[in-house]
Structures are given as C-alpha cells and as structure tokens.
Motif scaffolding. Structure first.
Motif, PDB file in Angstrom:
ATOM      1  N   ALA A 109       0.826  -1.207   0.000  1.00 32.69           N
ATOM      2  CA  ALA A 109       0.000   0.000   0.000  1.00 32.69           C
ATOM      3  C   ALA A 109       0.860   1.257   0.000  1.00 32.69           C
ATOM      4  CB  ALA A 109      -0.939  -0.007   1.200  1.00 32.69           C
ATOM      5  N   ARG A 110       2.030   1.185   0.646  1.00 30.64           N
ATOM      6  CA  ARG A 110       2.903   2.360   0.743  1.00 30.64           C
ATOM      7  C   ARG A 110       3.875   2.476  -0.423  1.00 30.64           C
ATOM      8  NH1 ARG A 110       4.720   4.036   6.855  1.00 30.64           N
ATOM      9  NH2 ARG A 110       2.615   4.605   7.536  1.00 30.64           N
ATOM     10  N   GLN A 111       4.435   1.340  -0.859  1.00 32.58           N
ATOM     11  CA  GLN A 111       5.528   1.397  -1.826  1.00 32.58           C
ATOM     12  C   GLN A 111       5.181   0.833  -3.193  1.00 32.58           C
ATOM     13  OE1 GLN A 111       9.431   0.557  -0.668  1.00 32.58           O
ATOM     14  NE2 GLN A 111       9.220   1.229   1.432  1.00 32.58           N
ATOM     15  N   GLY A 112       4.045   0.198  -3.328  1.00 26.26           N
ATOM     16  CA  GLY A 112       3.696  -0.389  -4.610  1.00 26.26           C
ATOM     17  C   GLY A 112       4.640  -1.516  -4.986  1.00 26.26           C
ATOM     18  N   VAL A 113       4.830  -1.737  -6.301  1.00 25.61           N
ATOM     19  CA  VAL A 113       5.647  -2.861  -6.755  1.00 25.61           C
ATOM     20  C   VAL A 113       7.124  -2.685  -6.403  1.00 25.61           C
ATOM     21  CG1 VAL A 113       4.083  -3.528  -8.607  1.00 25.61           C
ATOM     22  CG2 VAL A 113       5.867  -1.832  -9.051  1.00 25.61           C
ATOM     23  N   ALA A 114       7.537  -1.478  -6.000  1.00 22.90           N
ATOM     24  CA  ALA A 114       8.920  -1.287  -5.543  1.00 22.90           C
ATOM     25  C   ALA A 114       9.214  -2.144  -4.314  1.00 22.90           C
ATOM     26  CB  ALA A 114       9.171   0.190  -5.228  1.00 22.90           C
ATOM     27  N   ALA A 115       8.161  -2.551  -3.605  1.00 25.87           N
ATOM     28  CA  ALA A 115       8.348  -3.385  -2.413  1.00 25.87           C
ATOM     29  C   ALA A 115       8.854  -4.778  -2.758  1.00 25.87           C
ATOM     30  CB  ALA A 115       7.028  -3.495  -1.641  1.00 25.87           C
ATOM     31  N   LEU A 116       8.668  -5.222  -3.991  1.00 21.93           N
ATOM     32  CA  LEU A 116       9.048  -6.586  -4.355  1.00 21.93           C
ATOM     33  C   LEU A 116      10.523  -6.856  -4.093  1.00 21.93           C
ATOM     34  CD1 LEU A 116       7.043  -6.938  -7.693  1.00 21.93           C
ATOM     35  CD2 LEU A 116       6.579  -8.111  -5.533  1.00 21.93           C
ATOM     36  N   SER A 117      11.377  -5.893  -4.379  1.00 20.00           N
ATOM     37  CA  SER A 117      12.817  -6.098  -4.209  1.00 20.00           C
ATOM     38  C   SER A 117      13.226  -6.165  -2.738  1.00 20.00           C
ATOM     39  CB  SER A 117      13.598  -4.982  -4.909  1.00 20.00           C
ATOM     40  OG  SER A 117      13.294  -3.721  -4.326  1.00 20.00           O
ATOM     41  N   LEU A 118      12.338  -5.786  -1.830  1.00 20.84           N
ATOM     42  CA  LEU A 118      12.644  -5.828  -0.398  1.00 20.84           C
ATOM     43  C   LEU A 118      12.308  -7.181   0.227  1.00 20.84           C
ATOM     44  CD1 LEU A 118      11.074  -2.384   0.632  1.00 20.84           C
ATOM     45  CD2 LEU A 118      13.478  -2.836   0.073  1.00 20.84           C
ATOM     46  N   LEU A 119      11.536  -7.981  -0.485  1.00 22.21           N
ATOM     47  CA  LEU A 119      11.015  -9.217   0.095  1.00 22.21           C
ATOM     48  C   LEU A 119      12.058 -10.331   0.047  1.00 22.21           C
ATOM     49  CD1 LEU A 119       7.477  -9.197  -1.571  1.00 22.21           C
ATOM     50  CD2 LEU A 119       8.176  -8.147   0.606  1.00 22.21           C
ATOM     51  N   ARG A 120      12.144 -11.071   1.145  1.00 25.10           N
ATOM     52  CA  ARG A 120      12.992 -12.252   1.219  1.00 25.10           C
ATOM     53  C   ARG A 120      12.086 -13.428   1.545  1.00 25.10           C
ATOM     54  NH1 ARG A 120      15.322  -9.072  -1.044  1.00 25.10           N
ATOM     55  NH2 ARG A 120      17.420  -8.232  -0.731  1.00 25.10           N
ATOM     56  N   GLY A 121      11.746 -14.190   0.526  1.00 28.22           N
ATOM     57  CA  GLY A 121      10.822 -15.288   0.767  1.00 28.22           C
ATOM     58  C   GLY A 121      10.368 -15.921  -0.521  1.00 28.22           C
ATOM     59  N   MET A 122       9.274 -16.629  -0.445  1.00 29.32           N
ATOM     60  CA  MET A 122       8.656 -17.242  -1.624  1.00 29.32           C
ATOM     61  C   MET A 122       7.210 -16.762  -1.647  1.00 29.32           C
ATOM     62  SD  MET A 122       8.373 -21.160  -0.300  1.00 29.32           S
ATOM     63  CE  MET A 122       7.671 -21.567   1.319  1.00 29.32           C
ATOM     64  N   PHE A 123       6.716 -16.423  -2.837  1.00 29.65           N
ATOM     65  CA  PHE A 123       5.384 -15.834  -2.840  1.00 29.65           C
ATOM     66  C   PHE A 123       4.759 -15.821  -4.224  1.00 29.65           C
ATOM     67  CE2 PHE A 123       8.583 -12.456  -3.160  1.00 29.65           C
ATOM     68  CZ  PHE A 123       8.206 -11.794  -4.326  1.00 29.65           C
ATOM     69  N   SER A 124       3.461 -15.897  -4.213  1.00 26.12           N
ATOM     70  CA  SER A 124       2.620 -15.430  -5.313  1.00 26.12           C
ATOM     71  C   SER A 124       1.441 -14.752  -4.636  1.00 26.12           C
ATOM     72  CB  SER A 124       2.175 -16.573  -6.221  1.00 26.12           C
ATOM     73  OG  SER A 124       1.387 -17.514  -5.520  1.00 26.12           O
ATOM     74  N   PHE A 125       1.061 -13.601  -5.131  1.00 26.97           N
ATOM     75  CA  PHE A 125      -0.043 -12.875  -4.484  1.00 26.97           C
ATOM     76  C   PHE A 125      -0.793 -12.034  -5.507  1.00 26.97           C
ATOM     77  CE2 PHE A 125       3.627  -9.941  -3.752  1.00 26.97           C
ATOM     78  CZ  PHE A 125       3.139  -8.793  -4.359  1.00 26.97           C
ATOM     79  N   ALA A 126      -1.988 -11.635  -5.100  1.00 25.13           N
ATOM     80  CA  ALA A 126      -2.803 -10.685  -5.871  1.00 25.13           C
ATOM     81  C   ALA A 126      -3.183  -9.548  -4.935  1.00 25.13           C
ATOM     82  CB  ALA A 126      -4.043 -11.365  -6.429  1.00 25.13           C
ATOM     83  N   TRP A 127      -2.884  -8.331  -5.350  1.00 25.15           N
ATOM     84  CA  TRP A 127      -3.122  -7.136  -4.522  1.00 25.15           C
ATOM     85  C   TRP A 127      -4.090  -6.206  -5.274  1.00 25.15           C
ATOM     86  CZ3 TRP A 127       0.556  -2.604  -5.469  1.00 25.15           C
ATOM     87  CH2 TRP A 127       0.115  -1.461  -4.804  1.00 25.15           C
ATOM     88  N   TRP A 128      -5.226  -5.953  -4.641  1.00 21.96           N
ATOM     89  CA  TRP A 128      -6.277  -5.106  -5.204  1.00 21.96           C
ATOM     90  C   TRP A 128      -6.196  -3.710  -4.612  1.00 21.96           C
ATOM     91  CZ3 TRP A 128      -9.353  -3.918  -8.901  1.00 21.96           C
ATOM     92  CH2 TRP A 128     -10.558  -3.232  -8.710  1.00 21.96           C
ATOM     93  N   ASN A 129      -5.992  -2.721  -5.487  1.00 24.25           N
ATOM     94  CA  ASN A 129      -6.001  -1.316  -5.087  1.00 24.25           C
ATOM     95  C   ASN A 129      -7.358  -0.745  -5.488  1.00 24.25           C
ATOM     96  OD1 ASN A 129      -5.725   1.546  -5.057  1.00 24.25           O
ATOM     97  ND2 ASN A 129      -3.494   1.346  -5.211  1.00 24.25           N
ATOM     98  N   ARG A 139       5.007 -12.803  -8.636  1.00 26.73           N
ATOM     99  CA  ARG A 139       5.606 -14.107  -8.351  1.00 26.73           C
ATOM    100  C   ARG A 139       7.057 -13.914  -7.934  1.00 26.73           C
ATOM    101  NH1 ARG A 139       5.326 -19.329 -12.391  1.00 26.73           N
ATOM    102  NH2 ARG A 139       5.581 -20.931 -10.773  1.00 26.73           N
ATOM    103  N   ASP A 140       7.530 -14.768  -7.016  1.00 28.83           N
ATOM    104  CA  ASP A 140       8.872 -14.616  -6.445  1.00 28.83           C
ATOM    105  C   ASP A 140       9.966 -14.855  -7.485  1.00 28.83           C
ATOM    106  OD1 ASP A 140       9.911 -17.478  -6.302  1.00 28.83           O
ATOM    107  OD2 ASP A 140       8.055 -17.711  -5.182  1.00 28.83           O
ATOM    108  N   PRO A 141      11.224 -14.535  -7.140  1.00 25.01           N
ATOM    109  CA  PRO A 141      12.310 -14.590  -8.127  1.00 25.01           C
ATOM    110  C   PRO A 141      12.497 -15.933  -8.813  1.00 25.01           C
ATOM    111  CG  PRO A 141      13.024 -13.311  -6.243  1.00 25.01           C
ATOM    112  CD  PRO A 141      11.680 -13.882  -5.892  1.00 25.01           C
ATOM    113  N   PHE A 142      12.324 -17.043  -8.109  1.00 27.21           N
ATOM    114  CA  PHE A 142      12.556 -18.348  -8.722  1.00 27.21           C
ATOM    115  C   PHE A 142      11.260 -19.065  -9.103  1.00 27.21           C
ATOM    116  CE2 PHE A 142      16.518 -17.571  -6.442  1.00 27.21           C
ATOM    117  CZ  PHE A 142      17.442 -17.860  -7.428  1.00 27.21           C
ATOM    118  N   GLY A 143      10.123 -18.430  -8.869  1.00 28.97           N
ATOM    119  CA  GLY A 143       8.856 -19.066  -9.214  1.00 28.97           C
ATOM    120  C   GLY A 143       8.539 -20.244  -8.326  1.00 28.97           C
TER     121      GLY A 143
END
Length: 625
Positions: A109-129, A139-143
């Motif tokens: 909500a605060r940083q938008g897609v710029a937040a992706l590079s801060l994440l350390r983990g595995m993920f797939s998500f859908a974010w509704w604005n 989707r995370d770096p390695f899928g």
C-alpha cells in the motif's frame, strides 16, 4: 502456504459470481485446509484457502484488507524478513496480527511494486487497489509459488492451480499446439505458456498489471551472473558463503508450527541439517529408501541422521507404493509433468506431515553450484565441437550396440545421452540431455498437426543474448534455473508437498545467497567446490566425497517387467488413435524395444505414460486408469 483464486468479471451487471468463485477455491482446498475466506468488491472477487504457518489465529485470515478497505490481498507463501520490514518501514502502522501477510499488505500500500525487491521469501499474491481499480499479481524470483491466469475482454481469472480456472465456463480445455511438442522435448511445458490454450503463467520474477481494459506482464527480477565477485582468498569466499547460508536457513525456521528437513543423505540436505543442528533443536528428518541398490541412498541418510542426531523417519518406495501413490497423486495433477520423482516426493511428504508442517529441502543447490552431470558434460561437449557429424553418428551406432543397464544413471545411459546431444548448440544440447525426445524422434511420435518445429527451442533461443556473455558453466546454470528448476523441480516440490498440506522451503534459493553464488567465479562453483570446502569437518566425509546420485525410481526395471502390462493398457493403441495426438505404432515400438532389452526407453516411456494419464483425466475426461 496457501491457495489463492480471483475473478474480475469485467462485463457483468450482477457482480461477481460468488458461488463459482467459492467452487474454484474448494478445488484447491488441499493447499489450505485450516481456513477459508472470500472478498467481493462489485465485479471483483478474491478467495483464499489457508495453511496456517504464522499467527495461527483468525486475525491472520485472508483475504486481508487495510482498515480503510482501500487495499486487499490474497497471498500464498512466506515473507521471512517481515519483522525487519515492519521495523524499518511500518513502525507507525498499528498491526492487528503477527502475520507476514499484514506486513506485506501495508508495504504494498505504501511502496507499490517497488516493495518486491525488499522481500525475502517465496510468494505469489494478488493485490487489489480499490481507489486505482488495479490488480497486481506477482511471483517470487525463482517461481517457487505457482500463479496461473486466464484473460479475455470479459473476465480475468487467476489461481494457484489450473484446475480452479478450468471450472469457469469461459476457460477451454483445448490444447496449445506448440505446447504439446514442447512437453515431449522438455518433459514439462515451460512458462509463460501451459498445455492449455487459454491458461498462462506469470513467469519467475515477473508481475502482472491488470485493469478493466489493460493487461501486461513485466519483469522485476532476473538471474544475474556478472560481474564476478572478487575475493582475496578462497577462505574469504567460503566465509561469506557460510554466513549467507546460515542466514538463509535461519530465515526458514521462522514459523509457529513444527519445522523439519527432507534428508536424502546428499551434500545439500545434510548441510541444511547441520545448520539446523547448530540451533540446538532436535529435528525430525525424512528420507525415501528403495530395494534397488543403485537408487537407494538410505544408508547415507541414516549416517547423516546419526551424525547430526535427528529423529529420522524413512519410507520405503516399492511397486506397491508406486500404485498407491499414483492413484492418490494422478487425479490431482492437472498439468503433464514427467518427473517420476514426484511420486516418492509425495510419499515422503505424506509421512513428514504427521510430524511437521514445514519441511526444508535442498533443491536449488545443483543448479547454482553446478552439481548436475550436465555441467561437466557441457564443458566436454564444447571441447569436442570440432568432431564432424559423421563421427558422432558412428559413435552413437557403436554405443547403441551395448545392451542397456537399468540402474540409476548407469554409464551406458550417460554415454548414450551425451552423444545424443552432440551436434546441437549449447542451449538446445542441454535440453536434449535433460528431456526425452529429439525433434527427429517427435516426427515419428506425434500426429502431423502437432508438429511445431519452428518454435520448439524458442524458449531457449530467447535466452541466447544473455548466454552469449557467459562462460559455459554459467550459461548452463542460467538455462537450468530458468527452465528445469522453475518448471520442473519447484513444480514437483510444490505439488507433492501441497497435496498433503505441507509447506516446503528451499534455503539454497534464498535470494541473497543465490545472487552471491551466481556471481562466484566458475572454479569455485563447479561440482559444488566451495560448498564442499565449507562443510568439510562439519558433516561426514563420505557424504561430501560420494558421487552425485539423482532422485529417481527404478522405472527401467519396472517397465521391463512388472509394470509392462499396466503400461500397455495406459498406452492402448486404439485409445491413442482416437485421441489423435500420438502415433500408436511409434509408441508400441518403444514399449517393444524396452521389453526386449534392446534400448533403455525409461524416460521416453514415462513421458508418454504421464502424458496419457493426464490426457485421460483432464482432456478426454475418462475414468482414471
């Protein structure tokens, strides 16, 4: 770990069909048996099935919205550094749960897609604005976590597995012609396509931007091997590697449920177990054993378990297990995937789920540290590029005179595979080694309408500009990460574990560790040189020094003997002729040659069997064999 589903009915006057959305979510209930939730905003609906890992209370329920209801998320995966992110970026935000989901939601909500590079983990998500009326899927770096979608002017759909999308009336089960031939080359269909004409994937390291009229997919991360890191000594490189590996494993112990480890007795899983032992917690470990000696690693798993004092559990995989597991797994696999190790992986996950909810796994190390035989083979093949085509053909003919052995990665199997790849350029050659059928073989195998020779290697050719800048070992690593790891290994791990509601975590694919290893000089990676160096003295030497053994099952023996009649039933000529994909005569010839011991067709036959079992269930919708 969870299952996510979404529907944006762009043209409906009646809002989203919540009954259909709930049914789509129920189809993947195995991914999240602990809770479920639904969110509706006009024509948009989000659904979630929860496997509770962090904050087991209802406060972490999804879909989750911000207090002002302007941002909503459905999230599958784990963000291991969520507490650090909360402290750094969200100190002023009053949180109601102790979940990583809530931190991720507010960070987006605060940083938008710029937040992706801060994440350390595995993920797939859908974010509704809600204010901007945009939907972001990422989707995370390695899928590691899957994310499929369907898009047309009427509706946009997404889900963790295709079976959910196939329940929507607009989604066809029609095959994608180019994907059919690619399956028989790769043993899977590489992202972003799938075997279904109407269903696609978000690739690794990408996100999708969706509005009521717009759709685009954008890259936010890619594997990077240059520039190379510089060290004053090997010891310095080893110290940095150890520090990053220790952090990666520590991150993956973050959970409010029991954590264990899949311990094969190989270097990678034993290294992970050693770091878990350093934490002072007694760990449950799990492995698979086989009656056939060349496939069995149980003695090494037991040795590692004794040395590191784990509570060890072993499951025997035999013919009885094969039939039981195939009956349990087969109907759920909605994509063709010819990795036979899916079956024992499911079996060991099922046993593990009795004791743990999170299992650590060694996948990713071979791709990053050049552990597969294909890395050394590629270097030798480059040295033999001068060899004329006639000499390669002659060598193949001579080697094919040797009777096949059906042991795990037997010498004749490796030599015949090596020669089969000579004559191809580096990228295509690597795939010929890893896959089943060559272009020439597919001309006999497939009915004419499924021949798409011009696009067969297009996914590999797309990587050519990046590969041209790399030396051989790094080029093979890039290929293996983007294709084999992404589309096979991690899919197998996710499906096998999630079928029993178990979360699998891969420390070697921690983004900080992986990016460090990618940029190591090649001589420190080849055959896991630096990893072996830092583990020597910490784990048994016989585990460090033993040859690489792949995780397979004795299909060569079984298809020649006790599984032959079953295989001929699945690959019945009349059925194949009616389906119109495979040439019955070519399939019967492979079965005959394998049965008579003329050739070892285990990979080809399993690729065919997996295809047909999938086709029977998901396309022809026959009763499962």
């Amino acid at each position: 770990m969870c299952g996510i589903v979404g529907m944006w009915d762009r043209q409906s006057a009646n809002g989203v069909d919540t009954s259909l959305l709930s049914t789509m979510a129920t189809a993947i209930a195995h991914r999240g048996p602990d809770d479920q939730g639904l969110y509706v905003d006009g024509n948009l609906g989000l659904a979630h099935r929860r496997l509770a890992i962090l904050d087991l209370s209802s406060l972490a329920r999804q879909p989750m919205s911000t207090p002002d209801r302007q941002h909503t998320i459905v999230f599958n995966g784990e963000i291991y550094n969520f507490r650090e992110l909360q402290q750094r970026y969200l100190r002023d935000v009053p949180l109601v749960s102790t979940s990583d989901t809530e931190v991720l939601l507010h960070l987006l909500a605060r940083q938008g897609v710029a937040a992706l590079s801060l994440l350390r983990g595995m993920f797939s998500f859908a974010w509704w604005n809600r204010q901007q009326q945009t939907l972001i899927l990422a989707r995370d770096p390695f899928g590691k976590k899957p994310l499929y979608y369907f898009n047309d002017p009427h509706v946009f759909l997404f889900a963790s597995e295709p079976k959910s999308l196939l329940l929507h009336p607009r989604v066809s089960r029609q095959l994608q012609p180019s994907a059919v031939s690619k399956y028989f080359l790769y043993e899977y269909v590489p992202a972003p396509t799938t075997i279904y004409r109407d269903i696609h994937q978000i690739p690794l390291g990408h996100y999708a931007f969706v509005t009521d009229k717009e759709f685009s997919v954008r890259e936010w991360w890619r594997p990077t091997y240059l520039p190379k890191r510089q060290f004053t000594s090997e010891d310095e490189a080893g110290e940095q590697l150890e520090q990053k590996l220790r952090v990666a494993i520590s991150r993956r112990q973050v959970a409010d449920v029991p954590v264990g480890v899949f311990l094969s007795g190989g270097l990678d899983s034993t290294a992970i177990t050693a770091y878990l032992a350093d934490a002072g917690k007694q760990t449950h470990s799990f492995s698979v054993s086989f009656n056939e000696r060349s496939f069995d690693e149980s003695q090494y798993a037991y040795g590692a378990a004794r040395a590191l004092q784990t509570i060890h559990h072993t499951v025997k995989f035999n013919l009885k297990s094969f039939h039981e597991t195939l009956a349990a797994v087969g109907p759920s696999i909605d994509i063709p995937l010819a990795d036979a190790s899916l079956l024992p992986m499911y079996q060991v996950s099922k046993i593990a789920r009795r004791y743990i909810t999170v299992g650590l796994d060694g996948d990713g190390s071979d791709e990053l540290f050049a552990g597969y035989g294909t890395f050394s083979a590629a270097i030798w093949a480059e040295r033999l590029r001068w060899l004329p085509a006639w000499a390669t053909i002659l060598l193949q003919q001579v080697v094919n005179l040797y009777p096949p052995k059906y042991s795990n990665f037997s010498f004749d199997f490796k030599l015949k595979s090596f020669l089969k790849g000579l004559g191809y350029p580096l990228g295509s050659r690597n795939q010929i080694w890893l896959g089943s059928f060559t272009e020439r073989e597919m001309q006999d195998l497939l009915q004419p309408q499924w021949h798409t020779p011009g696009s067969l290697f297009s996914d590999i050719e797309a990587l050519a500009p990046r590969m041209s800048q790399l030396e051989t070992l790094d080029a093979v690593s890039l290929l293996t990460v983007v294709h084999y790891l992404h589309n096979d290994i991690l899919v197998k791990l996710d499906r096998a574990a999630m079928m029993v509601s178990l979360e699998a975590r891969t420390p070697f694919l921690d983004i900080d560790l992986a990016e460090f290893v990618m940029r190591l000089p090649a001589h420190l990676k080849r055959n896991k040189y630096l990893l072996k160096k830092i583990m020597r003295g910490r784990i048994p030497a016989e585990i460090i020094d033993r040859p690489k053994k792949g995780f397979g099952i004795p299909l060569g023996y079984w298809l020649k003997g006790p599984l032959y009649d079953w295989a001929t039933t699945v690959l019945n000529s009349s059925k194949l002729a009616a389906d119109g994909v495979l040439q019955p005569a070519a399939v019967q010839r492979l079965l005959y040659e394998h049965k008579r011991g003329r050739h070892d067709h285990r990979k080809k036959l399993w690729t065919l069997l997996t295809w047909q079992l999938w086709y029977d269930r998901w396309i022809a919708q026959r009763s499962y064999q």
